[in-house]
Design an enzyme around this catalytic site. Structure first.
Site: not given
Ligand SMILES: *[C@@H]1O[C@H](CO)[C@@H](O)[C@H](O)[C@H]1NC(C)=O
Ligand SMILES: *[C@@H]1O[C@H](CO)[C@@H](O)[C@H](O)[C@H]1NC(C)=O
Length: 280
Positions: A97, A99, A101
């Protein structure tokens, strides 16, 4: 003459695999029912969060290496407690993953951009930044380059993070599992505001995040196979891109001025010593 140019230019774009993408053709709305909406003939996507639920979408295609760009305008105003997540992820318990955010904040206070990299199910590689602009006010481009040597996170073309392939030091590197792009807008008041210090102000709902200009110049993965092979290497510069000296300078500028958390400097968290990739 101009028509020839247009034909030529579109030919070149198709050649490197970047076609103008359209949200209708390229993503599925996967969460939140009519709280995820595609508008303006496929050029705008909005996600809404209210007390009932958040919303989200994912790319139809899966990628195994590529360059992904998207423009995002995060939740404006008092957005404390909301998280706009934008990430690439594979499936399963040993997933990879990458990411981005965006943690909202009360009006006038800065957003935090939280980043992480998971390889083979293991994350714990958080770095956080504040930005040199207010991401609520306008669309900005957030990009990931993911190739066999490195993962580079960019904000408006400025590198903010590089995660190098350090398999030679025993650090697992995402390179075998195809990933999709996912994005969602959700309520994380118990986590995103320094452990729940500030609660989401539902009187400000619905909260809205907006997206434009999704582009993937990537190796597509389907039926167990990648569209990129030894004979058919992607022609985009991203394929063997790592940071050159100018990129390293920009990265240092970001680290010196905008990084607010780095797991590689959090000695309390790693009393037995930092993870091996931190010694790079
Ligand atoms: C919407 O997009 C389609 C194809 O993508 C195009 O044919 C049509 O002209 C567009 N309409 C508007 C209003 O832009
Ligand atoms: C909100 O702003 C305050 C004050 O600048 C800052 O200390 C805090 O970390 C911010 N919270 C988030 C989630 O970014």
């Amino acid at each position: 003459m101009s028509r020839m140019l247009i034909v030529l230019v579109s030919y070149l774009l198709v050649g490197v695999g970047v076609s103008a993408m359209n949200f209708y053709n390229d993503v599925d709305l996967t969460w939140g029912g009519d709280k995820a909406k595609i508008m303006e003939n496929g050029s705008l996507l909005v996600l809404i969060l209210d007390k009932g639920s958040g919303s989200g979408f994912q790319s139809k295609a899966e990628y195994l290496f590529g360059r992904i760009d998207i423009k995002i305008k995060v939740v404006p105003g008092n957005s404390a407690g909301t998280v706009t997540a934008y990430y690439l992820s594979s499936q399963g318990s040993t997933h990879d993953e990458i990411d981005f955010e965006f943690l909202g904040n009360v009006s006038g206070e800065p957003y935090t951009l939280h980043t992480n990299v998971f390889s083979q199910g293991q994350g714990n590689r958080e770095q956080q930044f504040c930005l040199w602009f207010d991401p609520r006010l306008d669309f900005h481009t957030y990009s990931v380059i993911w190739n066999p040597q490195a993962i580079i996170f960019y904000v408006d073309g400025t590198p903010i993070r590089e995660f190098k392939n350090q398999e030679d030091k025993g650090v697992p590197y995402p390179k075998n599992q195809p990933m999709r792009l996912y994005s969602s807008l959700w309520d994380a008041e118990d986590w995103a505001t320094r452990g729940g210090l500030v609660k989401t102000d539902w009187s400000q709902a619905p909260f809205t995040a907006s997206y434009r200009a999704f582009a993937a110049d990537a190796c597509l993965f389907s039926n167990g196979k990648s569209s990129c092979t030894d004979d058919n290497r992607p022609s985009g510069r991203w394929w063997d891109q790592s940071l050159d000296s100018i990129g390293m300078k920009k990265l240092k500028w970001v680290k010196d001025n905008y990084m607010i958390y780095d797991y590689c400097q959090d000695s309390k968290r790693f009393p037995q010593g930092f993870p091996p990739e931190c010694s790079y």
